[in-house]
Design a protein around this motif. Structure first.
Motif, mmCIF file in Angstrom:
data_model
loop_
_atom_site.group_PDB
_atom_site.id
_atom_site.type_symbol
_atom_site.label_atom_id
_atom_site.label_comp_id
_atom_site.label_asym_id
_atom_site.label_seq_id
_atom_site.Cartn_x
_atom_site.Cartn_y
_atom_site.Cartn_z
ATOM 1 N N UNK A 131 74.012 -19.602 -20.847
ATOM 2 C CA UNK A 131 73.135 -20.485 -20.268
ATOM 3 C C UNK A 131 73.522 -20.817 -18.711
ATOM 4 N N UNK A 132 74.502 -19.991 -18.102
ATOM 5 C CA UNK A 132 74.970 -20.389 -16.674
ATOM 6 C C UNK A 132 73.885 -19.886 -15.535
ATOM 7 N N UNK A 133 73.452 -20.793 -14.727
ATOM 8 C CA UNK A 133 72.946 -20.229 -13.529
ATOM 9 C C UNK A 133 73.488 -20.016 -12.437
ATOM 10 N N UNK A 134 74.584 -20.576 -12.310
ATOM 11 C CA UNK A 134 75.509 -20.409 -10.934
ATOM 12 C C UNK A 134 76.912 -20.365 -11.283
ATOM 13 N N UNK A 135 77.603 -19.518 -10.281
ATOM 14 C CA UNK A 135 78.996 -19.317 -10.613
ATOM 15 C C UNK A 135 79.701 -19.578 -9.130
ATOM 16 N N UNK A 136 80.895 -20.289 -9.471
ATOM 17 C CA UNK A 136 81.647 -20.552 -8.562
ATOM 18 C C UNK A 136 83.080 -19.732 -8.501
ATOM 19 N N UNK A 137 83.124 -18.903 -7.679
ATOM 20 C CA UNK A 137 84.271 -17.841 -7.902
ATOM 21 C C UNK A 137 85.181 -17.921 -6.417
ATOM 22 N N UNK A 138 86.369 -17.900 -6.918
ATOM 23 C CA UNK A 138 87.462 -18.117 -5.875
ATOM 24 C C UNK A 138 88.656 -17.283 -5.549
ATOM 25 N N UNK A 139 89.590 -17.199 -6.516
ATOM 26 C CA UNK A 139 90.937 -16.497 -6.341
ATOM 27 C C UNK A 139 90.663 -15.153 -6.392
ATOM 28 N N UNK A 140 90.100 -14.749 -7.465
ATOM 29 C CA UNK A 140 89.775 -13.158 -7.488
ATOM 30 C C UNK A 140 88.875 -12.500 -6.606
ATOM 31 N N UNK A 141 88.043 -13.339 -5.908
ATOM 32 C CA UNK A 141 87.171 -13.065 -4.955
ATOM 33 C C UNK A 141 87.770 -12.856 -3.537
ATOM 34 N N UNK A 142 88.383 -14.022 -3.188
ATOM 35 C CA UNK A 142 88.857 -13.754 -1.588
ATOM 36 C C UNK A 142 90.180 -13.057 -1.421
ATOM 37 N N UNK A 143 90.918 -13.180 -2.460
ATOM 38 C CA UNK A 143 92.269 -12.551 -2.656
ATOM 39 C C UNK A 143 92.235 -11.024 -2.742
ATOM 40 N N UNK B 165 73.824 -10.247 -11.194
ATOM 41 C CA UNK B 165 72.602 -10.336 -11.235
ATOM 42 C C UNK B 165 71.673 -11.155 -10.271
ATOM 43 N N UNK B 166 70.414 -10.612 -9.904
ATOM 44 C CA UNK B 166 69.858 -11.042 -8.583
ATOM 45 C C UNK B 166 69.505 -12.699 -8.951
ATOM 46 N N UNK B 167 69.418 -13.099 -10.202
ATOM 47 C CA UNK B 167 68.848 -14.462 -10.397
ATOM 48 C C UNK B 167 69.792 -15.436 -10.335
ATOM 49 N N UNK B 168 71.166 -15.285 -10.256
ATOM 50 C CA UNK B 168 72.296 -16.261 -10.511
ATOM 51 C C UNK B 168 72.684 -16.594 -9.083
ATOM 52 N N UNK B 169 72.952 -17.781 -8.845
ATOM 53 C CA UNK B 169 73.597 -18.182 -7.497
ATOM 54 C C UNK B 169 74.949 -17.914 -7.438
ATOM 55 N N UNK B 170 75.446 -17.612 -6.346
ATOM 56 C CA UNK B 170 76.872 -17.345 -6.241
ATOM 57 C C UNK B 170 77.570 -18.220 -5.333
ATOM 58 N N UNK B 171 78.728 -18.915 -5.677
ATOM 59 C CA UNK B 171 79.333 -19.948 -4.786
ATOM 60 C C UNK B 171 80.718 -19.410 -4.411
ATOM 61 N N UNK B 172 81.106 -19.407 -3.339
ATOM 62 C CA UNK B 172 82.486 -18.906 -2.702
ATOM 63 C C UNK B 172 83.439 -20.166 -2.645
ATOM 64 N N UNK B 173 84.301 -20.294 -3.591
ATOM 65 C CA UNK B 173 85.135 -21.267 -3.955
ATOM 66 C C UNK B 173 86.756 -20.995 -3.360
ATOM 67 N N UNK B 174 86.942 -20.164 -2.549
ATOM 68 C CA UNK B 174 88.239 -19.443 -2.437
ATOM 69 C C UNK B 174 89.356 -20.130 -1.427
ATOM 70 N N UNK B 175 88.869 -21.127 -0.578
ATOM 71 C CA UNK B 175 89.831 -21.583 0.596
ATOM 72 C C UNK B 175 91.182 -21.809 -0.066
ATOM 73 N N UNK B 176 91.428 -22.437 -1.209
ATOM 74 C CA UNK B 176 92.596 -22.953 -1.488
ATOM 75 C C UNK B 176 93.552 -21.776 -2.010
ATOM 76 N N UNK B 177 93.012 -20.555 -2.323
ATOM 77 C CA UNK B 177 93.807 -19.344 -2.748
ATOM 78 C C UNK B 177 93.811 -18.218 -1.527
ATOM 79 N N UNK B 178 93.219 -18.324 -0.425
ATOM 80 C CA UNK B 178 93.078 -17.302 0.598
ATOM 81 C C UNK B 178 94.576 -17.243 1.233
ATOM 82 N N UNK B 179 94.581 -16.099 2.057
ATOM 83 C CA UNK B 179 95.643 -15.728 2.599
ATOM 84 C C UNK B 179 95.772 -16.635 4.161
ATOM 85 N N UNK B 180 95.969 -17.838 3.976
ATOM 86 C CA UNK B 180 96.051 -18.703 5.242
ATOM 87 C C UNK B 180 94.568 -18.953 5.851
#
Length: 465
Positions: free
Chosen positions: A325-337, A107-122
């Protein structure tokens, strides 16, 4: 749908396309037989000055059968560009699309943070992922122990918090040697911030409105939170699940946050990295609201709650259905891979050689208000008349070579992101829903339909029975 990305990298490749002597020597050694001197000379002089590139604007939402780029030039040069161009476009567009899908679910109101460095392909994959997640609608990349390089290279906002290791590295508040903290306006100094935190923890523990929910908290965790707040009083966001979220993490955060409030600072919030995120976020919100009312602190009940821990589209959708009641999501593995789909199938096709079409898109541009017959590219029974209300020419010249044509400027990354978000907002809801989306219809003009089928019939071999 796909979010087109990677154009800037393609233009950089073409602008700097040149073989070094070392590379030419390797090619000559690798090819079977001996290389003629004429071929070596050709390699030394090869560049993209005779190449022209027309492309859709980066960040545009595109659909199957819509051309992303048209590359014109000497066939040998253009053929050399095929693999690197596909490499630059496929992954970039895949990640940007994956990010956009997460944005649509969140949704538009939530903040999204990219957490993917440790799982990315190099490291290259990680840098690219941060860039294209931002284009797809993410707000920032994580700064603590994550992709600061992406922030430096592309100007992507950096957000984040400390780690579990930071919390567990403390033993007690006695380890904090520098305890003073200036007020936010610089008017005075609190000489013992640690004691101020302890006094607030005591008030929370004795607060009648909280009942018996707050007992003895983990003092090593409290020491970590206090030390972090002393270092970053304007950006205090605490990871509260190292030991026990409700018995220790949230109360300890509140004690530090209230101490910071006394000195004019506003805490950012907490991060949950494990457990039942819907339940824990709801319970944490209740405590924030009770503290706001108990101690007369306007706005404390709205303290931000960030959630992480292997989130993806499905978990975001499940959280929405459960209520949270979450305002912000940090998403890594499923995002960058791009776990849900490992690759994007863009292809590079020869459409014309020596002015002879192998297959060609019409250069006729429709006009607003002009009735046109639109046809399904393959099914002759599917057709409809359309009167367009708006006409947009998709392919623009981004690399004119030495043709002298006007070159479209590459926009800033933030402008590409804004364009992407605007494009998504214009999509019909049924086209972008997660389950059974309505296919977006890409049609061709009657003239182009006839031309395509003429080529197919002309080229297809005729068998004998």
């Amino acid at each position: 749908f796909t979010v087109f990305a990677g154009l800037e990298e393609c233009i950089k490749l073409i602008a700097n396309f040149k073989l070094t002597e070392e590379e030419i020597s390797f090619i000559c050694e690798t090819l079977p037989g001996s290389c003629e001197e004429g071929f070596v000379k050709y390699l030394r002089n090869i560049d993209c000055s005779d190449v022209e590139v027309y492309a859709i604007s980066e960040g545009t939402v595109v659909f199957p059968k819509v051309p992303l780029l048209r590359v014109e030039g000497p066939v040998a040069v253009v053929q050399l560009l095929e693999t690197p161009v596909l490499n630059l476009v496929n992954f970039a567009s895949l990640v940007a699309t994956n990010a956009a899908r997460h944005r649509l679910v969140a949704g538009k109101s939530k903040m999204l943070l990219e957490f993917g460095l440790r799982r990315a392909q190099g490291p290259d994959g990680a840098i690219s992922a941060s860039k294209y997640c931002y284009i797809g609608g993410f707000d920032a990349t994580r700064w603590f122990a994550n992709n600061v390089a992406a922030g430096r290279l592309f100007g992507i906002p950096l957000r984040g918090t400390h780690s579990h290791a930071f919390v567990s590295s403390f033993m007690s508040p006695d380890e904090i040697l520098e305890r003073s903290l200036h007020r936010s306006d610089g008017s005075s100094t609190c000489e013992d911030f640690v004691s101020l935190v302890q006094s607030w923890l005591s008030k929370i523990q004795w607060a009648k409105a909280l009942g018996n929910t707050v007992g003895e908290t983990n003092q090593s965790e409290l020491a970590a939170f206090t030390s972090y707040a002393l270092a970053f009083p304007n950006n205090f966001l605490a990871l509260v699940d190292t030991y026990d979220v409700m018995r220790s993490g949230v109360p300890n955060f509140c004690a530090v946050a209230l101490a910071l409030n006394d000195l004019g600072y506003k805490s950012v919030g907490i991060r949950l990295d494990s457990g039942d995120l819907a339940y824990l976020s709801g319970e944490a919100r209740k405590i924030f609201q009770i503290i706001e009312k108990e101690f007369g602190l306007p706005g404390f009940g709205k303290t931000s709650i960030t959630a992480s821990n292997d989130l993806n589209e499905e978990t975001l959708d499940a959280l929405n259905k459960q209520g949270h009641e979450v305002d912000c999501y940090g998403i890594g593995t499923y995002l960058v891979t791009c776990y849900a789909q490992a690759a994007l199938g863009c292809v590079f096709k020869l459409v014309e050689i020596n002015n002879q079409p192998r297959i060609k898109l019409s250069e006729d541009v429709s006009k607003v208000g002009e009735r046109i017959l639109c046809r399904h590219p393959f099914n002759e029974s599917k057709r409809a008349y359309v009167v367009p209300q708006r006409v947009e020419e998709l392919l623009k010249c981004y690399w004119p070579g030495k043709s002298g044509k006007v070159r479209e400027e590459l926009p800033a990354l933030k402008d590409i992101r804004d364009h992407c978000i605007k494009q998504l907002e214009q999509m019909r809801p049924d086209h972008i829903r997660r389950l059974n989306p309505t296919p977006y219809k890409v049609s061709v003009s009657a003239k182009l339909y006839d031309f395509i089928h003429f080529l197919w019939l002309n080229e297809a071999p005729v068998g004998e029975l």
